[in-house]
Design a protein around this motif. Structure first.
Motif, mmCIF file in Angstrom:
data_model
loop_
_atom_site.group_PDB
_atom_site.id
_atom_site.type_symbol
_atom_site.label_atom_id
_atom_site.label_comp_id
_atom_site.label_asym_id
_atom_site.label_seq_id
_atom_site.Cartn_x
_atom_site.Cartn_y
_atom_site.Cartn_z
ATOM 1 N N VAL A 2 0.846 -1.176 0.000
ATOM 2 C CA VAL A 2 0.000 0.000 0.000
ATOM 3 C C VAL A 2 0.891 1.239 0.000
ATOM 4 O O VAL A 2 1.971 1.247 0.613
ATOM 5 C CB VAL A 2 -0.959 -0.004 1.213
ATOM 6 C CG1 VAL A 2 -0.196 0.099 2.527
ATOM 7 C CG2 VAL A 2 -2.001 1.088 1.087
ATOM 8 N N GLN A 3 0.452 2.244 -0.716
ATOM 9 C CA GLN A 3 1.136 3.527 -0.727
ATOM 10 C C GLN A 3 0.263 4.554 -0.018
ATOM 11 O O GLN A 3 -0.957 4.554 -0.185
ATOM 12 C CB GLN A 3 1.429 3.990 -2.154
ATOM 13 C CG GLN A 3 2.449 3.139 -2.893
ATOM 14 C CD GLN A 3 1.853 1.855 -3.430
ATOM 15 O OE1 GLN A 3 0.791 1.863 -4.054
ATOM 16 N NE2 GLN A 3 2.543 0.745 -3.203
ATOM 17 N N LEU A 4 0.888 5.420 0.763
ATOM 18 C CA LEU A 4 0.178 6.406 1.556
ATOM 19 C C LEU A 4 0.677 7.804 1.221
ATOM 20 O O LEU A 4 1.876 8.003 0.991
ATOM 21 C CB LEU A 4 0.392 6.152 3.050
ATOM 22 C CG LEU A 4 0.057 4.753 3.568
ATOM 23 C CD1 LEU A 4 0.465 4.626 5.034
ATOM 24 C CD2 LEU A 4 -1.429 4.475 3.404
ATOM 25 N N ALA A 5 -0.235 8.763 1.221
ATOM 26 C CA ALA A 5 0.114 10.142 0.945
ATOM 27 C C ALA A 5 -0.692 11.065 1.841
ATOM 28 O O ALA A 5 -1.923 11.099 1.749
ATOM 29 C CB ALA A 5 -0.130 10.483 -0.523
ATOM 30 N N GLU A 6 -0.004 11.818 2.695
ATOM 31 C CA GLU A 6 -0.661 12.769 3.580
ATOM 32 C C GLU A 6 -0.858 14.102 2.876
ATOM 33 O O GLU A 6 -0.079 14.481 1.997
ATOM 34 C CB GLU A 6 0.163 13.007 4.850
ATOM 35 C CG GLU A 6 0.498 11.762 5.646
ATOM 36 C CD GLU A 6 1.851 11.192 5.282
ATOM 37 O OE1 GLU A 6 2.438 10.495 6.126
ATOM 38 O OE2 GLU A 6 2.330 11.446 4.150
ATOM 39 N N SER A 7 -1.876 14.820 3.308
ATOM 40 C CA SER A 7 -2.104 16.169 2.837
ATOM 41 C C SER A 7 -2.884 16.929 3.897
ATOM 42 O O SER A 7 -3.425 16.337 4.826
ATOM 43 C CB SER A 7 -2.858 16.187 1.504
ATOM 44 O OG SER A 7 -4.141 15.602 1.639
ATOM 45 N N GLY A 8 -2.942 18.240 3.755
ATOM 46 C CA GLY A 8 -3.741 19.063 4.642
ATOM 47 C C GLY A 8 -2.967 19.859 5.668
ATOM 48 O O GLY A 8 -3.567 20.631 6.424
ATOM 49 N N GLY A 9 -1.660 19.690 5.714
ATOM 50 C CA GLY A 9 -0.867 20.453 6.657
ATOM 51 C C GLY A 9 -0.776 21.914 6.258
ATOM 52 O O GLY A 9 -1.168 22.318 5.163
ATOM 53 N N GLY A 10 -0.258 22.707 7.165
ATOM 54 C CA GLY A 10 -0.110 24.124 6.909
ATOM 55 C C GLY A 10 0.144 24.890 8.180
ATOM 56 O O GLY A 10 0.513 24.320 9.212
ATOM 57 N N LEU A 11 -0.066 26.185 8.093
ATOM 58 C CA LEU A 11 0.144 27.099 9.210
ATOM 59 C C LEU A 11 -1.194 27.483 9.815
ATOM 60 O O LEU A 11 -2.127 27.861 9.099
ATOM 61 C CB LEU A 11 0.884 28.350 8.733
ATOM 62 C CG LEU A 11 1.103 29.460 9.754
ATOM 63 C CD1 LEU A 11 2.022 28.979 10.869
ATOM 64 C CD2 LEU A 11 1.675 30.688 9.067
ATOM 65 N N VAL A 12 -1.280 27.386 11.124
ATOM 66 C CA VAL A 12 -2.508 27.733 11.830
ATOM 67 C C VAL A 12 -2.137 28.402 13.151
ATOM 68 O O VAL A 12 -1.089 28.109 13.735
ATOM 69 C CB VAL A 12 -3.385 26.482 12.064
ATOM 70 C CG1 VAL A 12 -2.682 25.490 12.986
ATOM 71 C CG2 VAL A 12 -4.755 26.852 12.603
ATOM 72 N N GLN A 13 -2.976 29.310 13.602
ATOM 73 C CA GLN A 13 -2.750 29.939 14.897
ATOM 74 C C GLN A 13 -3.227 29.045 16.030
ATOM 75 O O GLN A 13 -4.102 28.194 15.852
ATOM 76 C CB GLN A 13 -3.473 31.286 14.972
ATOM 77 C CG GLN A 13 -2.846 32.368 14.120
ATOM 78 C CD GLN A 13 -3.375 33.742 14.463
ATOM 79 O OE1 GLN A 13 -4.526 33.899 14.851
ATOM 80 N NE2 GLN A 13 -2.521 34.745 14.331
ATOM 81 N N ALA A 14 -2.632 29.236 17.187
ATOM 82 C CA ALA A 14 -3.060 28.490 18.366
ATOM 83 C C ALA A 14 -4.561 28.657 18.571
ATOM 84 O O ALA A 14 -5.105 29.753 18.449
ATOM 85 C CB ALA A 14 -2.294 28.965 19.596
ATOM 86 N N GLY A 15 -5.211 27.545 18.873
ATOM 87 C CA GLY A 15 -6.654 27.530 19.024
ATOM 88 C C GLY A 15 -7.403 27.171 17.756
ATOM 89 O O GLY A 15 -8.607 26.896 17.818
ATOM 90 N N GLY A 16 -6.713 27.149 16.632
ATOM 91 C CA GLY A 16 -7.336 26.835 15.363
ATOM 92 C C GLY A 16 -7.399 25.352 15.095
ATOM 93 O O GLY A 16 -7.062 24.527 15.944
#
Length: 126
Positions: A2-16
């Motif tokens: 199986v191959q896996l690929a993550e996505s959705g990361g980024g920069l967010v402020q505390a509490g977000g």
């Protein structure tokens, strides 16, 4: 295999909030249990959460319990990590990992997983 690929990361402020996705390909997704791990700069990889193949068992690290939620949609071959009330200590590269459900492992140990995604960076600003 199986191959896996993550996505959705980024920069967010505390509490977000952020939602990470782990898309699988190459074999039947329901053959695998999924773990999420994170690794901050200069630190060892640590367990975040693990979800059983049919979602009947989900475990969380104490550091994220009550804030993060793991889920999966086997029909879409995708696992998710919903991260709420985020803290600067959540800053890390996040990885999804898989192991065959017929192989009994310690699900908190990165060494016990056979397949890994490339990771996605999550940065939480204070």
């Amino acid at each position: 295999q199986v191959q896996l690929a993550e996505s959705g990361g980024g920069l967010v402020q505390a509490g977000g909030s952020l939602r990470l996705s782990c898309a699988a390909s190459g074999s039947a997704f329901n053959l695998y249990n999924i773990g999420w791990f994170r690794q901050a700069s200069g630190k060892e990889r640590e367990f975040v959460t693990a979800i059983h193949w049919n979602s009947d068992r989900i475990a969380y690290a104490d550091s994220v319990k009550g804030r993060f939620t793991a889920s999966r949609d086997n029909a879409k071959n995708t696992a998710y990590l919903q991260m709420n009330t985020m803290k600067p200590d959540d800053t890390a590269t996040y990885y999804c990992a898989a192991h065959l459900r017929t192989h009994y492992i310690n699900y908190t140990r990165p060494e016990d997983y056979n397949y890994w995604g490339q990771g996605t960076q999550v940065t939480v600003s204070s």
